[in-house]
Scaffold this active site. Structure first.
Site, PDB file in Angstrom:
ATOM      1  N   ASP A  72      49.664  37.579  39.838  1.00 55.64           N
ATOM      2  CA  ASP A  72      50.935  37.466  39.119  1.00 55.64           C
ATOM      3  C   ASP A  72      52.001  38.228  39.888  1.00 55.64           C
ATOM      4  O   ASP A  72      51.695  39.002  40.794  1.00 55.64           O
ATOM      5  CB  ASP A  72      50.815  37.921  37.656  1.00 55.64           C
ATOM      6  CG  ASP A  72      50.585  39.415  37.500  1.00 55.64           C
ATOM      7  OD1 ASP A  72      50.023  40.042  38.417  1.00 55.64           O
ATOM      8  OD2 ASP A  72      50.960  39.964  36.448  1.00 55.64           O
ATOM      9  N   TYR A  74      55.016  40.761  41.270  1.00 55.65           N
ATOM     10  CA  TYR A  74      55.277  42.197  41.188  1.00 55.65           C
ATOM     11  C   TYR A  74      56.093  42.478  39.925  1.00 55.65           C
ATOM     12  O   TYR A  74      56.990  41.715  39.567  1.00 55.65           O
ATOM     13  CB  TYR A  74      56.072  42.670  42.405  1.00 55.65           C
ATOM     14  CG  TYR A  74      55.374  42.514  43.737  1.00 55.65           C
ATOM     15  CD1 TYR A  74      54.172  43.173  44.000  1.00 55.65           C
ATOM     16  CD2 TYR A  74      55.935  41.739  44.752  1.00 55.65           C
ATOM     17  CE1 TYR A  74      53.542  43.046  45.235  1.00 55.65           C
ATOM     18  CE2 TYR A  74      55.311  41.616  45.990  1.00 55.65           C
ATOM     19  CZ  TYR A  74      54.111  42.271  46.222  1.00 55.65           C
ATOM     20  OH  TYR A  74      53.499  42.155  47.445  1.00 55.65           O
ATOM     21  N   PHE A  85      53.120  37.784  46.965  1.00 57.59           N
ATOM     22  CA  PHE A  85      53.073  38.911  47.903  1.00 57.59           C
ATOM     23  C   PHE A  85      54.419  39.223  48.558  1.00 57.59           C
ATOM     24  O   PHE A  85      54.572  40.263  49.199  1.00 57.59           O
ATOM     25  CB  PHE A  85      52.009  38.707  48.991  1.00 57.59           C
ATOM     26  CG  PHE A  85      50.604  38.667  48.460  1.00 57.59           C
ATOM     27  CD1 PHE A  85      49.986  39.819  47.995  1.00 57.59           C
ATOM     28  CD2 PHE A  85      49.905  37.475  48.408  1.00 57.59           C
ATOM     29  CE1 PHE A  85      48.692  39.788  47.495  1.00 57.59           C
ATOM     30  CE2 PHE A  85      48.609  37.422  47.901  1.00 57.59           C
ATOM     31  CZ  PHE A  85      48.004  38.584  47.444  1.00 57.59           C
ATOM     32  N   HIS A 199      40.670  41.640  47.951  1.00 62.60           N
ATOM     33  CA  HIS A 199      42.118  41.615  47.828  1.00 62.60           C
ATOM     34  C   HIS A 199      42.732  42.642  48.788  1.00 62.60           C
ATOM     35  O   HIS A 199      42.098  43.654  49.100  1.00 62.60           O
ATOM     36  CB  HIS A 199      42.484  41.963  46.373  1.00 62.60           C
ATOM     37  CG  HIS A 199      43.896  41.696  46.008  1.00 62.60           C
ATOM     38  ND1 HIS A 199      44.912  42.602  46.236  1.00 62.60           N
ATOM     39  CD2 HIS A 199      44.477  40.620  45.417  1.00 62.60           C
ATOM     40  CE1 HIS A 199      46.053  42.094  45.815  1.00 62.60           C
ATOM     41  NE2 HIS A 199      45.828  40.896  45.313  1.00 62.60           N
TER      42      HIS A 199
END
Length: 230
Positions: A72, A74, A85, A199
């Site tokens: 999801d 920031y 990202f 991740h």
């Protein structure tokens, strides 16, 4: 910048995505999501990013060559810009994005981008065929995953399926367990390259079973596309 009521109801995306997007927002679940978001805005909630469907506007389906899947947006003010990202130019690099650039530097010898411009903005990636897709497309300020399970996942799963069922091989980079849970949406008989690892978050980037730092995904993607003559 934050989401506004006007932007909430603007579903204009690249032409190849439009039918999928319209089908979702015309469905009961899509209408329920829109109503929920409008109610939160009316209640004074600060919602990011200002353009939730930006990835689908900048990267048409016929241009997709790589899919990088996030979870999801920031949730800090001034960070999310509608691409997984990515942050706007001049915004301090979040730790996950720092690790992405570190791995690119280690794997391909690519230096960190100049700061402040482009800094952490991945708009150039998006306009060159990298679909930077979060599975949930909005979030409230300071509340990670606050809109998870509200309906966005039905749309983004449909987007993943549309890419995966296309007629050309695509590289899917699935980082972390959440992204890897979407592996079932990608047929195994379409010639796609599916790369998985932890991740890039500092909490998992260096840990087993497959650390993000050292995963070699960028060079593997490059070699795959060269093998296809692309």
């Amino acid at each position: 910048m934050q989401l506004t009521s006007e932007a909430l109801h603007d579903h204009q995306v690249a032409a190849g995505w439009q039918a999928t997007v319209d089908q979702f927002f015309d469905s009961p679940k899509g209408q329920q999501l829109s109503q929920y978001l409008q109610q939160r805005l009316d209640a004074g909630a600060v919602i990011f990013p200002p353009e939730p469907l930006r990835a689908l506007r900048l990267t048409p389906p016929e241009s997709v060559r790589v899919v990088i899947l996030g979870q999801d947006p920031y949730h800090g003010r001034g960070q999310a810009e509608g691409l997984a990202f990515s942050v706007a130019p001049g915004v301090r690099l979040p730790p996950s994005l720092q690790n992405i650039f570190k791995e690119m530097q280690r794997d391909l010898g690519v230096p960190f981008p100049p700061f402040p411009d482009p800094g952490g903005s991945l708009v150039k990636w998006a306009t060159h065929g990298v679909l930077l897709l979060n599975t949930c497309l909005t979030v409230e300020e300071g509340q990670a995953a606050s809109h998870s399970g509200k309906g966005w996942e039905l749309l983004t799963d449909a987007i993943i399926r549309q890419v995966a069922e296309g007629d050309k091989p695509v590289v899917f980079m699935l980082w972390g367990s959440h992204a890897q849970s979407k592996r079932a949406l990608i047929p195994q008989d379409r010639g796609h390259l599916v790369l998985t690892s932890n991740h890039p978050s500092p909490l998992s980037a260096l840990r087993p079973p497959v650390p993000f730092i050292g995963n070699g995904h960028f060079s593997q993607a490059q070699a795959f596309r060269k093998q296809l003559g692309l």
